[in-house]
Scaffold this active site. Structure first.
Site, PDB file in Angstrom:
ATOM      1  N   ASP A   8      15.874  35.439  29.040  1.00 47.70           N
ATOM      2  CA  ASP A   8      16.171  36.171  30.142  1.00 47.70           C
ATOM      3  C   ASP A   8      16.191  37.841  29.449  1.00 47.70           C
ATOM      4  O   ASP A   8      16.950  38.630  30.000  1.00 47.70           O
ATOM      5  CB  ASP A   8      17.349  35.955  30.749  1.00 47.70           C
ATOM      6  CG  ASP A   8      17.727  34.433  31.219  1.00 47.70           C
ATOM      7  OD1 ASP A   8      16.665  33.934  31.686  1.00 47.70           O
ATOM      8  OD2 ASP A   8      18.775  33.587  31.018  1.00 47.70           O
ATOM      9  N   LYS A  60      10.918  39.142  29.925  1.00 58.64           N
ATOM     10  CA  LYS A  60       9.449  38.953  29.131  1.00 58.64           C
ATOM     11  C   LYS A  60       8.487  39.120  30.620  1.00 58.64           C
ATOM     12  O   LYS A  60       7.455  39.527  30.266  1.00 58.64           O
ATOM     13  CB  LYS A  60       9.397  37.623  28.576  1.00 58.64           C
ATOM     14  CG  LYS A  60      10.282  37.524  27.370  1.00 58.64           C
ATOM     15  CD  LYS A  60      10.025  35.939  26.807  1.00 58.64           C
ATOM     16  CE  LYS A  60      10.801  34.827  27.635  1.00 58.64           C
ATOM     17  NZ  LYS A  60      12.270  34.911  27.847  1.00 58.64           N
ATOM     18  N   ASN A 117      12.049  25.595  33.569  1.00 55.74           N
ATOM     19  CA  ASN A 117      13.468  25.780  33.124  1.00 55.74           C
ATOM     20  C   ASN A 117      13.457  27.500  33.211  1.00 55.74           C
ATOM     21  O   ASN A 117      14.543  27.953  33.171  1.00 55.74           O
ATOM     22  CB  ASN A 117      14.030  25.211  31.985  1.00 55.74           C
ATOM     23  CG  ASN A 117      13.042  25.329  30.820  1.00 55.74           C
ATOM     24  OD1 ASN A 117      11.792  25.692  30.894  1.00 55.74           O
ATOM     25  ND2 ASN A 117      13.391  24.921  29.786  1.00 55.74           N
ATOM     26  N   GLY A 129      12.791  31.392  33.975  1.00 58.48           N
ATOM     27  CA  GLY A 129      12.658  32.134  35.206  1.00 58.48           C
ATOM     28  C   GLY A 129      12.027  33.682  34.754  1.00 58.48           C
ATOM     29  O   GLY A 129      12.789  34.123  34.284  1.00 58.48           O
ATOM     30  N   HIS A 130      11.123  33.685  35.381  1.00 61.13           N
ATOM     31  CA  HIS A 130      10.478  35.355  35.060  1.00 61.13           C
ATOM     32  C   HIS A 130      10.318  36.010  36.338  1.00 61.13           C
ATOM     33  O   HIS A 130       9.885  35.631  37.618  1.00 61.13           O
ATOM     34  CB  HIS A 130       8.942  35.084  34.520  1.00 61.13           C
ATOM     35  CG  HIS A 130       9.114  34.371  33.261  1.00 61.13           C
ATOM     36  ND1 HIS A 130       7.857  33.693  32.722  1.00 61.13           N
ATOM     37  CD2 HIS A 130       9.859  34.287  32.432  1.00 61.13           C
ATOM     38  CE1 HIS A 130       8.262  33.367  31.515  1.00 61.13           C
ATOM     39  NE2 HIS A 130       9.701  33.458  31.401  1.00 61.13           N
ATOM     40  N   ARG A 141       5.627   8.947  23.018  1.00 64.36           N
ATOM     41  CA  ARG A 141       4.648   8.458  23.360  1.00 64.36           C
ATOM     42  C   ARG A 141       4.481   7.736  24.709  1.00 64.36           C
ATOM     43  O   ARG A 141       3.608   6.803  24.787  1.00 64.36           O
ATOM     44  CB  ARG A 141       3.940   7.733  22.265  1.00 64.36           C
ATOM     45  CG  ARG A 141       3.557   8.844  21.131  1.00 64.36           C
ATOM     46  CD  ARG A 141       3.868   8.419  19.529  1.00 64.36           C
ATOM     47  NE  ARG A 141       5.012   8.219  19.515  1.00 64.36           N
ATOM     48  CZ  ARG A 141       5.343   7.365  18.513  1.00 64.36           C
ATOM     49  NH1 ARG A 141       4.445   7.090  17.622  1.00 64.36           N
ATOM     50  NH2 ARG A 141       6.650   7.300  18.062  1.00 64.36           N
ATOM     51  N   GLN A 195      11.680  31.164  27.464  1.00 63.47           N
ATOM     52  CA  GLN A 195      12.928  31.114  26.703  1.00 63.47           C
ATOM     53  C   GLN A 195      13.244  31.914  25.706  1.00 63.47           C
ATOM     54  O   GLN A 195      12.576  33.312  25.804  1.00 63.47           O
ATOM     55  CB  GLN A 195      13.314  29.450  26.136  1.00 63.47           C
ATOM     56  CG  GLN A 195      13.703  28.685  27.403  1.00 63.47           C
ATOM     57  CD  GLN A 195      12.408  27.948  28.090  1.00 63.47           C
ATOM     58  OE1 GLN A 195      11.461  27.697  27.330  1.00 63.47           O
ATOM     59  NE2 GLN A 195      12.548  27.777  29.128  1.00 63.47           N
ATOM     60  N   THR A 229      17.847  33.236  36.965  1.00 58.76           N
ATOM     61  CA  THR A 229      16.857  32.999  37.917  1.00 58.76           C
ATOM     62  C   THR A 229      16.799  31.612  38.266  1.00 58.76           C
ATOM     63  O   THR A 229      16.266  31.406  39.431  1.00 58.76           O
ATOM     64  CB  THR A 229      15.517  33.623  37.239  1.00 58.76           C
ATOM     65  OG1 THR A 229      15.964  34.811  36.599  1.00 58.76           O
ATOM     66  CG2 THR A 229      14.484  33.975  38.415  1.00 58.76           C
ATOM     67  N   ARG A 253      23.469  30.550  37.848  1.00 60.05           N
ATOM     68  CA  ARG A 253      24.627  30.678  36.912  1.00 60.05           C
ATOM     69  C   ARG A 253      24.839  31.981  36.458  1.00 60.05           C
ATOM     70  O   ARG A 253      23.788  32.787  35.974  1.00 60.05           O
ATOM     71  CB  ARG A 253      24.591  29.501  35.695  1.00 60.05           C
ATOM     72  CG  ARG A 253      24.397  28.075  36.004  1.00 60.05           C
ATOM     73  CD  ARG A 253      24.417  27.315  34.938  1.00 60.05           C
ATOM     74  NE  ARG A 253      23.074  27.446  34.251  1.00 60.05           N
ATOM     75  CZ  ARG A 253      22.831  26.607  33.099  1.00 60.05           C
ATOM     76  NH1 ARG A 253      23.728  26.122  32.648  1.00 60.05           N
ATOM     77  NH2 ARG A 253      21.657  26.726  32.934  1.00 60.05           N
ATOM     78  N   ASP A 312      18.912  50.881  30.984  1.00 57.52           N
ATOM     79  CA  ASP A 312      19.392  51.630  32.348  1.00 57.52           C
ATOM     80  C   ASP A 312      20.779  51.032  32.367  1.00 57.52           C
ATOM     81  O   ASP A 312      21.954  51.602  33.038  1.00 57.52           O
ATOM     82  CB  ASP A 312      18.700  51.575  33.508  1.00 57.52           C
ATOM     83  CG  ASP A 312      18.407  50.127  33.797  1.00 57.52           C
ATOM     84  OD1 ASP A 312      17.764  49.366  32.942  1.00 57.52           O
ATOM     85  OD2 ASP A 312      18.648  49.796  34.752  1.00 57.52           O
TER      86      ASP A 312
HETATM   87  P1  IMP Z   1      17.011  23.109  29.157  1.00 58.01           P
HETATM   88  O1  IMP Z   1      15.808  23.876  28.709  1.00 58.01           O
HETATM   89  O2  IMP Z   1      16.825  22.749  30.847  1.00 58.01           O
HETATM   90  O3  IMP Z   1      16.908  21.681  28.514  1.00 58.01           O
HETATM   91  O4  IMP Z   1      18.142  23.904  28.843  1.00 58.01           O
HETATM   92  C1  IMP Z   1      18.683  23.791  27.501  1.00 58.01           C
HETATM   93  C2  IMP Z   1      19.291  25.182  27.179  1.00 58.01           C
HETATM   94  O5  IMP Z   1      18.563  26.329  27.382  1.00 58.01           O
HETATM   95  C3  IMP Z   1      20.539  25.761  28.449  1.00 58.01           C
HETATM   96  O6  IMP Z   1      21.511  26.279  27.826  1.00 58.01           O
HETATM   97  C4  IMP Z   1      19.505  26.541  29.309  1.00 58.01           C
HETATM   98  O7  IMP Z   1      20.704  27.407  30.166  1.00 58.01           O
HETATM   99  C5  IMP Z   1      18.829  27.240  28.274  1.00 58.01           C
HETATM  100  N1  IMP Z   1      17.716  27.777  29.004  1.00 58.01           N
HETATM  101  C6  IMP Z   1      16.410  26.916  29.283  1.00 58.01           C
HETATM  102  N2  IMP Z   1      15.622  27.803  29.905  1.00 58.01           N
HETATM  103  C7  IMP Z   1      16.091  29.244  29.795  1.00 58.01           C
HETATM  104  C8  IMP Z   1      15.470  30.432  30.410  1.00 58.01           C
HETATM  105  O8  IMP Z   1      14.233  30.601  30.678  1.00 58.01           O
HETATM  106  N3  IMP Z   1      16.169  31.547  30.091  1.00 58.01           N
HETATM  107  C9  IMP Z   1      17.599  31.318  29.500  1.00 58.01           C
HETATM  108  N4  IMP Z   1      18.219  30.172  29.130  1.00 58.01           N
HETATM  109  C10 IMP Z   1      17.400  29.165  29.473  1.00 58.01           C
END
Ligand code: IMP
Length: 431
Positions: free
Chosen positions: A13, A16, A38, A40-41, A140, A223, A298, A302, A332
């Site tokens: 977050d 990127k 997972n 969010g861009h 696998r 991530q 995103t 949360r 900013d």
């Molecule tokens: P998972 O990737 O859904 O298995 O989550 C594992 C951990 O990585 C959790 O704490 C998520 O909130 C965090 N996480 C996964 N993807 C992102 C992202 O793109 N931004 C921020 N946190 C992420």
């Protein structure tokens, strides 16, 4: 450019998406190399805000090749809905400008159900089935994008998994949804295969060809470093690798192709989900920064946890990724605060630590030591940007410049851009 990796230097977050969108202008190909939906861009273009989870952030530029590499896990439903939503906004994606590696694994309905509780609740995962999909990959037993190419193969693969998964899920006490019969899972995935099979490609081979033509490739990380499965705050991490070296592994290119790696760093730190967070700000101030920075996930909505900039973490990030430059985002957001803090090092059991410790035990005993900066007034950067001229660094208040200079000197890596707002024209480029 030739091969530039863009990596989140903190807990994800960092912004990127916006930086990749900006840099994509100079790239011929943009390749996403880890994670799945997972991520969010967010990319803001004019009044429109695009929130993507799976597709590379280069898709907003015409004439570019967008690729998804082998270690990305694909939820076909999400892929189709992102393509569709972009189409409605005038961005056409087809197999000419978007391709997915044949080896990428598919997220199946059971992966999402498997994530209901237990360890994933403890970690605070995004509940998108990411971890269970990577588990099957390592075991696998996974189903891959290549399986979408043949109805017979897809049917066999789903058949081979279905009974076993139903048994496991019921054994875990998970209630199966109505549309979970073998026939309905199969018909859902056969329908996806009809839409998506044209996008399948050998992305590794393509990247090697693009590289041979001396074209520019942007490797887009998802991530962040401290969510990396090896080097992050294990077990509070994601299931893939997020650091620059993993781009080569996922993309099927030699490490020497990735000639440069740059980190995206938020001017403060945020984290969604559980796990250690040494510079976390409790109470009202954290809430204030959260509101100013719109720090809500995103993907899951949360509230993100908020903390000060953490230099020991960034030193470790620089070491792990070989950053030659950094993109500082959301400067900013700090405008209007009375004071701004930066953790310069940690104290741990009488020792001074300049880097993030590798072992969990030391990590649980960290006291950050802060340097405090005078705050600066909030500015209307949108107005400045919309006045038509490029924003220059010297337009920043002197207190903000002092903060930037200090961080740059401590880390010994230059900033290549500083963002003062969500839009393309709110980036101060220093290269
Ligand atoms: P998972 O990737 O859904 O298995 O989550 C594992 C951990 O990585 C959790 O704490 C998520 O909130 C965090 N996480 C996964 N993807 C992102 C992202 O793109 N931004 C921020 N946190 C992420």
């Amino acid at each position: 450019m030739p091969g530039l990796a863009i990596i989140g230097a903190q807990f994800g977050d960092e912004g990127k998406g916006k930086i990749v969108d900006f840099l994509a202008e100079d790239a011929d190909a943009i390749v996403r190399f880890n994670g799945g939906n997972n991520a969010g861009h967010t990319v803001k273009i004019g009044e429109k805000e695009f929130k993507q989870h799976l597709l590379p952030s280069g898709v907003f530029h015409r004439g570019k090749v967008n690729l998804i590499a082998s270690n990305v896990v694909i939820n076909p439903k999400v892929m189709i809905s992102e393509i569709e939503s972009l189409r409605k906004n005038g961005v056409t994606l087809n197999p000419k400008n978007l391709r997915v590696d044949l080896r990428a694994h598919l997220i199946m309905p059971w992966h999402i159900l498997q994530e209901g509780g237990g360890n994933s609740a403890k970690i605070g995962t995004t509940q998108r089935g990411i971890g269970p999909c990577y588990e099957d990959k390592a075991a696998r037993t996974g189903i891959r994008f290549e399986d979408l190419l043949s109805s017979a193969s897809l049917t066999d693969k789903i058949k081979a998994q279905y009974e076993r998964k139903v048994k496991a899920l019921t054994g875990m006490g998970i209630r199966l949804p109505m549309d979970f019969s073998f026939a309905s899972v199969l018909s859902e995935y056969l329908a996806y295969s009809r839409v998506l099979k044209g996008f399948a490609a050998d992305v590794s081979m393509e990247l090697n060809e693009i590289n041979a033509q001396k074209k520019n490739i942007l490797y887009e990380g998802a991530q962040g470093v401290f969510l990396d499965n090896n080097f992050g705050t294990y077990p509070y991490v994601t299931s893939s690798n997020c650091i620059s070296a993993s781009a080569a592994v996922s993309c099927g290119v030699a490490p020497s192709f990735i000639t440069k790696s740059e980190g995206v760093v938020k001017a403060y730190t945020t984290r969604v989900g559980n796990g250690i967070f040494p510079t976390e700000i409790e109470g009202e101030l954290g809430g204030e920064i959260r509101m100013m920075g719109k720090e809500f996930g995103t993907t899951t909505g949360r509230a993100r946890r908020i903390g000060w900039l953490d230099l020991p973490m960034l030193r470790t990030s620089i070491m792990l990724n070989g950053f030659s430059g950094m993109h500082l985002t959301k400067m900013d957001v700090l405008g209007g605060l009375k004071e701004i803090k930066v953790a310069t090092h940690y104290q741990s059991k009488g020792k001074t630590l300049t880097h993030f410790p590798a072992d969990t035990n030391s990590r649980n005993n960290l006291t950050p030591v802060y340097k405090t900066f005078k705050g600066f007034e909030a500015q209307n950067w949108k107005k400045v940007a919309n006045a038509g001229k490029k924003i220059k660094l010297k337009a920043l208040p002197k207190e903000a410049l002092a903060f930037l200079k200090f961080v740059e000197k401590e880390l010994d890596v230059p900033f290549v851009s500083v963002s003062v707002g969500p839009e393309r024209n709110e980036i101060i480029f220093l290269r």
